[in-house]
Scaffold this motif. Sequence first.
Motif, PDB file in Angstrom:
ATOM      1  N   GLN A  59       0.076   1.446 -11.026  1.00  0.00           N
ATOM      2  CA  GLN A  59       1.025   0.659 -11.827  1.00  0.00           C
ATOM      3  C   GLN A  59       2.410   0.658 -11.177  1.00  0.00           C
ATOM      4  O   GLN A  59       3.095  -0.364 -11.156  1.00  0.00           O
ATOM      5  N   LEU A  60       2.797   1.799 -10.648  1.00  0.00           N
ATOM      6  CA  LEU A  60       4.094   1.871  -9.976  1.00  0.00           C
ATOM      7  C   LEU A  60       4.106   0.980  -8.747  1.00  0.00           C
ATOM      8  O   LEU A  60       5.069   0.242  -8.500  1.00  0.00           O
ATOM      9  N   GLU A  61       3.008   1.004  -7.980  1.00  0.00           N
ATOM     10  CA  GLU A  61       2.918   0.165  -6.780  1.00  0.00           C
ATOM     11  C   GLU A  61       3.064  -1.310  -7.135  1.00  0.00           C
ATOM     12  O   GLU A  61       3.767  -2.056  -6.455  1.00  0.00           O
ATOM     13  N   ALA A  62       2.415  -1.711  -8.204  1.00  0.00           N
ATOM     14  CA  ALA A  62       2.491  -3.120  -8.614  1.00  0.00           C
ATOM     15  C   ALA A  62       3.918  -3.498  -8.978  1.00  0.00           C
ATOM     16  O   ALA A  62       4.395  -4.591  -8.629  1.00  0.00           O
ATOM     17  N   MET A  70       0.836  -1.201   0.000  1.00  0.00           N
ATOM     18  CA  MET A  70       0.000   0.000   0.000  1.00  0.00           C
ATOM     19  C   MET A  70       0.865   1.244   0.000  1.00  0.00           C
ATOM     20  O   MET A  70       1.701   1.423   0.879  1.00  0.00           O
ATOM     21  N   LEU A  71       0.654   2.137  -0.971  1.00  0.00           N
ATOM     22  CA  LEU A  71       1.356   3.407  -1.012  1.00  0.00           C
ATOM     23  C   LEU A  71       0.727   4.355  -0.014  1.00  0.00           C
ATOM     24  O   LEU A  71      -0.491   4.384   0.151  1.00  0.00           O
ATOM     25  N   GLN A  72       1.575   5.138   0.640  1.00  0.00           N
ATOM     26  CA  GLN A  72       1.079   6.071   1.620  1.00  0.00           C
ATOM     27  C   GLN A  72       1.666   7.437   1.348  1.00  0.00           C
ATOM     28  O   GLN A  72       2.793   7.564   0.896  1.00  0.00           O
ATOM     29  N   ALA A  73       0.950   8.458   1.616  1.00  0.00           N
ATOM     30  CA  ALA A  73       1.389   9.827   1.359  1.00  0.00           C
ATOM     31  C   ALA A  73       2.570  10.170   2.237  1.00  0.00           C
ATOM     32  O   ALA A  73       2.680   9.680   3.368  1.00  0.00           O
ATOM     33  N   PRO A  74       3.491  11.038   1.754  1.00  0.00           N
ATOM     34  CA  PRO A  74       4.687  11.382   2.511  1.00  0.00           C
ATOM     35  C   PRO A  74       4.388  11.930   3.886  1.00  0.00           C
ATOM     36  O   PRO A  74       5.149  11.739   4.821  1.00  0.00           O
ATOM     37  N   GLY A  75       3.288  12.631   4.039  1.00  0.00           N
ATOM     38  CA  GLY A  75       3.018  13.257   5.322  1.00  0.00           C
ATOM     39  C   GLY A  75       2.338  12.348   6.324  1.00  0.00           C
ATOM     40  O   GLY A  75       2.125  12.723   7.477  1.00  0.00           O
ATOM     41  N   PRO A 101       8.210   6.747 -15.598  1.00  0.00           N
ATOM     42  CA  PRO A 101       7.643   7.552 -16.687  1.00  0.00           C
ATOM     43  C   PRO A 101       6.575   8.509 -16.165  1.00  0.00           C
ATOM     44  O   PRO A 101       5.841   8.181 -15.226  1.00  0.00           O
ATOM     45  N   ARG A 102       6.479   9.651 -16.780  1.00  0.00           N
ATOM     46  CA  ARG A 102       5.529  10.660 -16.314  1.00  0.00           C
ATOM     47  C   ARG A 102       4.081  10.177 -16.384  1.00  0.00           C
ATOM     48  O   ARG A 102       3.252  10.529 -15.538  1.00  0.00           O
ATOM     49  N   GLY A 103       3.774   9.366 -17.370  1.00  0.00           N
ATOM     50  CA  GLY A 103       2.392   8.927 -17.533  1.00  0.00           C
ATOM     51  C   GLY A 103       2.011   7.691 -16.739  1.00  0.00           C
ATOM     52  O   GLY A 103       0.861   7.245 -16.808  1.00  0.00           O
ATOM     53  N   LEU A 104       2.936   7.124 -15.992  1.00  0.00           N
ATOM     54  CA  LEU A 104       2.649   5.896 -15.232  1.00  0.00           C
ATOM     55  C   LEU A 104       1.809   6.229 -13.998  1.00  0.00           C
ATOM     56  O   LEU A 104       2.150   7.136 -13.232  1.00  0.00           O
ATOM     57  N   SER A 105       0.740   5.487 -13.787  1.00  0.00           N
ATOM     58  CA  SER A 105      -0.105   5.721 -12.618  1.00  0.00           C
ATOM     59  C   SER A 105       0.560   5.182 -11.362  1.00  0.00           C
ATOM     60  O   SER A 105       1.424   4.308 -11.426  1.00  0.00           O
ATOM     61  N   ARG A 159      10.652   5.364 -20.720  1.00  0.00           N
ATOM     62  CA  ARG A 159       9.645   4.355 -21.045  1.00  0.00           C
ATOM     63  C   ARG A 159       9.537   3.266 -19.988  1.00  0.00           C
ATOM     64  O   ARG A 159       8.551   2.544 -19.944  1.00  0.00           O
ATOM     65  N   SER A 160      10.556   3.136 -19.139  1.00  0.00           N
ATOM     66  CA  SER A 160      10.533   2.070 -18.137  1.00  0.00           C
ATOM     67  C   SER A 160      10.825   2.646 -16.753  1.00  0.00           C
ATOM     68  O   SER A 160      11.243   3.799 -16.611  1.00  0.00           O
ATOM     69  N   ILE A 161      10.617   1.813 -15.738  1.00  0.00           N
ATOM     70  CA  ILE A 161      10.864   2.223 -14.354  1.00  0.00           C
ATOM     71  C   ILE A 161      12.299   1.873 -13.985  1.00  0.00           C
ATOM     72  O   ILE A 161      12.762   0.764 -14.257  1.00  0.00           O
ATOM     73  N   GLY A 162      12.997   2.812 -13.386  1.00  0.00           N
ATOM     74  CA  GLY A 162      14.364   2.574 -12.945  1.00  0.00           C
ATOM     75  C   GLY A 162      14.439   2.516 -11.429  1.00  0.00           C
ATOM     76  O   GLY A 162      14.014   3.464 -10.747  1.00  0.00           O
TER      77      GLY A 162
END
Length: 262
Positions: A66-69, A1-6, A59-63, A43-46
Amino acid sequence: MLQAPGQALLWGSQDFQHPAATHQILLQDGIRVAYKLERAARRSIGFQVSEHGLSIRAPRGLSMAQLEASIHEKSRWIAQKLQEQRERAGQVQAQRIAWVDGAALPFLGGLLTLHLNLAAPRGGSLLAVGEGAWSLHLPVAANAGAAQVRAGVAAWWLRHARGLFTERLQHYAPQLGVQWRSLRLSNARTRWGSAKSDGSIMLNWRLLHCRLAVLDYVVVHELSHLRVMDHSPRFWAVVAEASPGYAALRAELREHASPLWA
């Protein structure tokens, strides 16, 4: 689960936090990681794990979903690399030099023991006392403060580094058919050496902490750049002329952690 920085989190000893973290995530094995996220035109995640922690370029357009997955897919690798960095940092901390009489410093793959005596030779005296063991006698009072002891050792260390590096450069340059013109010493934390097309060489004085074979690899590496200034297959073929086992030495250098002189 992603959580906000604050959002508040209870951080445990097995958790990891990047000093410039922008996001946080709870990995599948219960490890919390605060990471730095940068968006870029790619185009890819580093994924990068350094001594600071986890950094991700996406990538700027990645949700974020998708990043969490993707993070969860690499969760085991991320946790392993973060733990390795933590252990390496602990080893470096344990190797912090105590600037006192009798202190031991890693030296050419062995240990150098420091002996402080005002009656020692003015420029210091290095004695081999066994296999992989040396004794350095310096004209410094045994009860001198840490700053004075460190300054005395540093002055000797730099002189010895320049002399040894010069000797190794002179040894390998003819084998590689090159001519070097000047030597500069560096104390950079992330670069072991460099070479310019005009024949000037820079070598890190911290190389004295490494085995001579590893030090020689760096010397050969930089001299080889006087023939090939990139890291193409042609360059590595030149390196192999004077250092056939360079791959293992290169790997050893990557794992090397010099002690802290502060």
